[in-house]
Design a protein around this motif. Structure first.
Motif, PDB file in Angstrom:
ATOM      1  N   ASP A 163     -15.697  47.418  44.310  1.00 16.11           N
ATOM      2  CA  ASP A 163     -15.517  47.109  42.901  1.00 16.11           C
ATOM      3  C   ASP A 163     -14.056  47.209  42.492  1.00 16.11           C
ATOM      4  OD1 ASP A 163     -16.101  46.747  40.097  1.00 16.11           O
ATOM      5  OD2 ASP A 163     -15.809  48.902  39.925  1.00 16.11           O
TER       6      ASP A 163
ATOM      7  N   SER B  94     -11.825  48.518  31.915  1.00 16.05           N
ATOM      8  CA  SER B  94     -13.146  48.985  32.351  1.00 16.05           C
ATOM      9  C   SER B  94     -13.059  49.682  33.699  1.00 16.05           C
ATOM     10  CB  SER B  94     -14.143  47.827  32.407  1.00 16.05           C
ATOM     11  OG  SER B  94     -13.829  46.939  33.440  1.00 16.05           O
TER      12      SER B  94
ATOM     13  N   THR C 264     -14.124  53.623  34.498  1.00 17.51           N
ATOM     14  CA  THR C 264     -14.926  54.043  35.647  1.00 17.51           C
ATOM     15  C   THR C 264     -14.175  55.046  36.503  1.00 17.51           C
ATOM     16  OG1 THR C 264     -16.013  51.885  35.681  1.00 17.51           O
ATOM     17  CG2 THR C 264     -16.195  53.218  37.658  1.00 17.51           C
TER      18      THR C 264
ATOM     19  N   HIS D 220     -15.970  58.798  36.924  1.00 20.41           N
ATOM     20  CA  HIS D 220     -16.589  59.211  38.182  1.00 20.41           C
ATOM     21  C   HIS D 220     -16.077  60.539  38.719  1.00 20.41           C
ATOM     22  CE1 HIS D 220     -17.880  59.103  42.382  1.00 20.41           C
ATOM     23  NE2 HIS D 220     -18.938  58.513  41.870  1.00 20.41           N
TER      24      HIS D 220
ATOM     25  N   PHE E  29     -24.113  56.859  36.001  1.00 18.94           N
ATOM     26  CA  PHE E  29     -23.659  55.916  34.981  1.00 18.94           C
ATOM     27  C   PHE E  29     -22.391  55.197  35.435  1.00 18.94           C
ATOM     28  CE2 PHE E  29     -20.948  55.038  31.281  1.00 18.94           C
ATOM     29  CZ  PHE E  29     -21.721  54.053  30.700  1.00 18.94           C
ATOM     30  N   ALA E  30     -21.452  55.943  35.989  1.00 17.51           N
ATOM     31  CA  ALA E  30     -20.211  55.333  36.475  1.00 17.51           C
ATOM     32  C   ALA E  30     -20.498  54.361  37.610  1.00 17.51           C
ATOM     33  CB  ALA E  30     -19.230  56.410  36.933  1.00 17.51           C
TER      34      ALA E  30
ATOM     35  N   TRP F 146     -23.357  52.704  38.122  1.00 23.66           N
ATOM     36  CA  TRP F 146     -24.020  51.521  37.568  1.00 23.66           C
ATOM     37  C   TRP F 146     -23.023  50.627  36.839  1.00 23.66           C
ATOM     38  CZ3 TRP F 146     -28.289  49.432  38.991  1.00 23.66           C
ATOM     39  CH2 TRP F 146     -29.303  50.202  39.539  1.00 23.66           C
ATOM     40  N   LEU F 147     -22.081  51.223  36.131  1.00 30.48           N
ATOM     41  CA  LEU F 147     -21.029  50.443  35.474  1.00 30.48           C
ATOM     42  C   LEU F 147     -20.209  49.677  36.506  1.00 30.48           C
ATOM     43  CD1 LEU F 147     -19.527  49.799  32.805  1.00 30.48           C
ATOM     44  CD2 LEU F 147     -18.112  51.799  33.271  1.00 30.48           C
ATOM     45  N   SER F 148     -19.893  50.343  37.584  1.00 30.26           N
ATOM     46  CA  SER F 148     -19.127  49.711  38.654  1.00 30.26           C
ATOM     47  C   SER F 148     -19.926  48.590  39.311  1.00 30.26           C
ATOM     48  CB  SER F 148     -18.742  50.774  39.677  1.00 30.26           C
ATOM     49  OG  SER F 148     -18.062  50.207  40.754  1.00 30.26           O
TER      50      SER F 148
ATOM     51  N   ALA G 199     -22.405  46.887  38.024  1.00 27.56           N
ATOM     52  CA  ALA G 199     -22.580  45.779  37.074  1.00 27.56           C
ATOM     53  C   ALA G 199     -21.326  44.923  36.997  1.00 27.56           C
ATOM     54  CB  ALA G 199     -22.930  46.330  35.696  1.00 27.56           C
ATOM     55  N   ARG G 200     -20.155  45.571  36.960  1.00 22.07           N
ATOM     56  CA  ARG G 200     -18.911  44.807  36.921  1.00 22.07           C
ATOM     57  C   ARG G 200     -18.737  44.007  38.203  1.00 22.07           C
ATOM     58  NH1 ARG G 200     -15.632  48.612  35.455  1.00 22.07           N
ATOM     59  NH2 ARG G 200     -15.278  49.334  37.557  1.00 22.07           N
TER      60      ARG G 200
END
Length: 122
Positions: A24, A73, A77, A81, A92-93, A95-97, A99-100
């Motif tokens: 990512d 963003s 992250t 993290h 959460f971090a 999943w954010l990574s 998703a990006r």
């Protein structure tokens, strides 16, 4: 009150999480630099220079804003993290990574497919 209580050790990220975060980060940086390069080249291609020969094209400014959004963003992250005190924050971090990364790969794939279809149909 317990005096000799040890703090709970924070678990290290698994290999899968580390690979997702590394991919990512790399993909985000490459796409952001590509967007910045496209934003710099776009006014020259469209001959849309302003009074100070700087890019004034709304499209170029939108490209720069997108690159800035990607980098910010990634910074969120990167700060979430390692400082996560719970596994929930780390998830959460991650999943954010993820998703990006999915959005970046999808956008690049759509760009390539659009180019192939445009060239083949032209």
């Amino acid at each position: 009150m317990v005096v000799n209580q040890r703090p709970r050790p924070v678990s290290r990220p698994s290999v899968g999480r580390a690979v997702v975060l590394a991919c990512d980060s790399l993909a985000t940086l490459v796409v952001s630099f590509g967007l910045c390069a496209a934003g710099l080249l776009l006014p020259g291609l469209t001959e849309d220079y302003g009074p100070a020969t700087g890019p004034t094209s709304p499209t170029a400014l939108a490209i720069f804003a997108t690159a800035l959004l990607l980098i910010s963003s990634l910074a969120v992250t990167a700060t979430l993290h390692p400082r996560a005190r719970s596994d929930r924050s780390r998830r959460f971090a991650l999943w954010l990574s993820a998703a990006r990364l999915t959005l970046l790969v999808g956008a690049v794939a759509a760009f390539v497919v659009h180019g192939i279809v445009t060239i083949e149909l032209a």
